[in-house]
Design a protein around this motif. Structure first.
Motif, PDB file in Angstrom:
ATOM      1  N   ILE A  39      11.372  -3.077  -8.330  1.00 25.65           N
ATOM      2  CA  ILE A  39      10.067  -3.084  -8.051  1.00 25.65           C
ATOM      3  C   ILE A  39       9.808  -3.370  -6.659  1.00 25.65           C
ATOM      4  N   THR A  40       9.029  -2.483  -5.907  1.00 22.79           N
ATOM      5  CA  THR A  40       8.783  -2.865  -4.570  1.00 22.79           C
ATOM      6  C   THR A  40       7.298  -3.475  -4.585  1.00 22.79           C
ATOM      7  N   THR A  41       7.042  -4.682  -4.001  1.00 27.39           N
ATOM      8  CA  THR A  41       5.756  -5.220  -4.303  1.00 27.39           C
ATOM      9  C   THR A  41       4.893  -4.919  -2.943  1.00 27.39           C
ATOM     10  N   ALA A  42       3.656  -5.490  -3.118  1.00 25.69           N
ATOM     11  CA  ALA A  42       2.693  -5.217  -2.223  1.00 25.69           C
ATOM     12  C   ALA A  42       3.154  -5.547  -0.809  1.00 25.69           C
ATOM     13  N   ALA A  43       3.689  -6.501  -0.523  1.00 25.39           N
ATOM     14  CA  ALA A  43       4.359  -6.919   0.478  1.00 25.39           C
ATOM     15  C   ALA A  43       5.282  -6.074   1.259  1.00 25.39           C
ATOM     16  N   GLY A  44       6.213  -5.519   0.151  1.00 27.71           N
ATOM     17  CA  GLY A  44       7.227  -4.510   0.687  1.00 27.71           C
ATOM     18  C   GLY A  44       6.408  -3.148   1.351  1.00 27.71           C
ATOM     19  N   TRP A  45       5.254  -2.800   0.499  1.00 27.33           N
ATOM     20  CA  TRP A  45       4.857  -1.579   1.092  1.00 27.33           C
ATOM     21  C   TRP A  45       3.961  -2.025   2.322  1.00 27.33           C
ATOM     22  N   LEU A  46       3.482  -3.119   2.810  1.00 26.25           N
ATOM     23  CA  LEU A  46       2.842  -3.639   4.016  1.00 26.25           C
ATOM     24  C   LEU A  46       3.904  -3.626   5.041  1.00 26.25           C
ATOM     25  N   GLU A  47       5.397  -3.861   4.457  1.00 29.26           N
ATOM     26  CA  GLU A  47       6.345  -3.977   5.471  1.00 29.26           C
ATOM     27  C   GLU A  47       6.741  -2.541   5.984  1.00 29.26           C
ATOM     28  N   VAL A  48       6.564  -1.404   5.364  1.00 30.21           N
ATOM     29  CA  VAL A  48       6.677  -0.079   5.595  1.00 30.21           C
ATOM     30  C   VAL A  48       5.670   0.260   6.656  1.00 30.21           C
TER      31      VAL A  48
ATOM     32  N   LEU B  63       0.520  -8.395  12.043  1.00 27.37           N
ATOM     33  CA  LEU B  63       0.033  -9.198  11.037  1.00 27.37           C
ATOM     34  C   LEU B  63       0.583  -8.360   9.723  1.00 27.37           C
ATOM     35  N   LEU B  64       0.605  -7.219   9.405  1.00 31.43           N
ATOM     36  CA  LEU B  64       1.240  -6.698   7.972  1.00 31.43           C
ATOM     37  C   LEU B  64       2.768  -7.494   8.074  1.00 31.43           C
ATOM     38  N   ALA B  65       3.549  -7.076   8.977  1.00 32.90           N
ATOM     39  CA  ALA B  65       4.983  -7.937   8.925  1.00 32.90           C
ATOM     40  C   ALA B  65       5.232  -9.322   8.671  1.00 32.90           C
ATOM     41  N   ALA B  66       3.823 -10.111   9.059  1.00 28.67           N
ATOM     42  CA  ALA B  66       4.013 -11.336   9.020  1.00 28.67           C
ATOM     43  C   ALA B  66       3.809 -11.847   7.473  1.00 28.67           C
ATOM     44  N   SER B  67       3.194 -11.064   6.493  1.00 31.52           N
ATOM     45  CA  SER B  67       3.101 -11.071   5.088  1.00 31.52           C
ATOM     46  C   SER B  67       4.498 -11.304   4.553  1.00 31.52           C
ATOM     47  N   THR B  68       5.306 -10.717   5.141  1.00 26.97           N
ATOM     48  CA  THR B  68       6.814 -10.850   4.511  1.00 26.97           C
ATOM     49  C   THR B  68       7.291 -12.128   4.716  1.00 26.97           C
ATOM     50  N   ALA B  69       6.929 -13.211   5.417  1.00 28.78           N
ATOM     51  CA  ALA B  69       7.294 -14.361   5.640  1.00 28.78           C
ATOM     52  C   ALA B  69       7.195 -15.173   4.430  1.00 28.78           C
ATOM     53  N   VAL B  70       5.883 -14.671   3.759  1.00 30.60           N
ATOM     54  CA  VAL B  70       5.126 -15.459   2.751  1.00 30.60           C
ATOM     55  C   VAL B  70       5.467 -15.113   1.256  1.00 30.60           C
ATOM     56  N   TRP B  71       5.557 -13.768   1.002  1.00 30.53           N
ATOM     57  CA  TRP B  71       5.652 -13.084  -0.427  1.00 30.53           C
ATOM     58  C   TRP B  71       6.931 -12.223  -0.267  1.00 30.53           C
TER      59      TRP B  71
END
Length: 236
Positions: free
Chosen positions: A137-146, A14-22
């Protein structure tokens, strides 16, 4: 263990799916060069290759527009769906087949997400040339990807380690079970619980004291004794 592993894997997906949008990172130039007519610009970068450039005022810069790599987006979605199917199969069908499907799906998802994370971390700003005021800048989606990469790695380890290293895995599981049993057996007494419920208290019991012999002239009487005290034998 299957439920915990499925929860970790599902959360990571689910966290990785956020990178498809943001976007996962933004390259911003806050201080433009001398003579530049703009006030700076920001370049949003997605994990699957999309890039969008606009000024700091929010005006898109069509001159820097790039085609969206839709094929990479489709690949990301397909990998995440395959991993979700593998985790679901192992949750519903325990056994070697379900474990194998979960391991393959989690491995594909972890490889895809980790590749994007390492590419972003190892990016060198000097490859863009000398640009004063460049901010990465690392966005919130970037930290969610980590976080997704960490959760997927833990889930994959829980799937593979019990098969690859059964001895240490069984020993660790036994220790965890023993610790849980000790914690369950050391339930503290509720302070509001009366003392009688925590520890039984002996109370005297009324008994009949009959005559000691068939020809005795003593009349029966009533006496008291404790629960732990054995009944007295008649004296001859």
């Amino acid at each position: 263990m299957r439920v915990a592993t499925s929860a970790l894997g599902g959360s990571g997906l689910l966290l990785a799916a956020s990178t498809a949008v943001w976007p996962t990172r933004i390259l911003a130039v806050r201080v433009p060069e001398v003579g530049d007519f703009t006030k700076g610009y920001e370049q949003s970068i997605w994990s699957w290759g999309r890039q969008f450039v606009y000024t700091s005022d929010g005006v898109p810069l069509d001159a820097f527009a790039q085609p969206d790599p839709v094929a990479r987006l489709v690949l990301l979605v397909v990998v995440l769906l395959l991993a979700a199917a593998g985790v679901t199969a192992w949750l519903l069908r325990p056994g070697l087949e379900g474990r194998l499907l979960a391991a393959v799906g989690l491995a594909l998802a972890l490889a895809t997400v980790a590749a994007s994370v390492f590419e972003r971390v190892s990016f060198d700003d000097r490859s863009l040339g000398l640009q004063p005021g460049l901010v990465d800048i690392t966005t919130a989606a970037g930290w969610l990807e980590v976080a997704a990469a960490v959760l997927l790695a833990l889930a994959l380890a829980l799937v593979v380690v019990p098969v690859a290293l059964p001895g240490p895995a069984n020993a660790a599981s036994a220790r965890v079970s023993a610790a849980a049993a000790r914690l369950a057996g050391r339930r503290p007494t509720d302070p509001a619980e009366p003392a009688s419920a925590a520890q039984p208290v002996a109370r005297p019991v009324a008994t009949w004291r009959e005559g000691t012999s068939p020809g005795s002239t003593h009349t029966p009487s009533v006496g008291f004794r404790d629960d732990d005290e054995p009944p007295q034998r008649p004296r001859g």
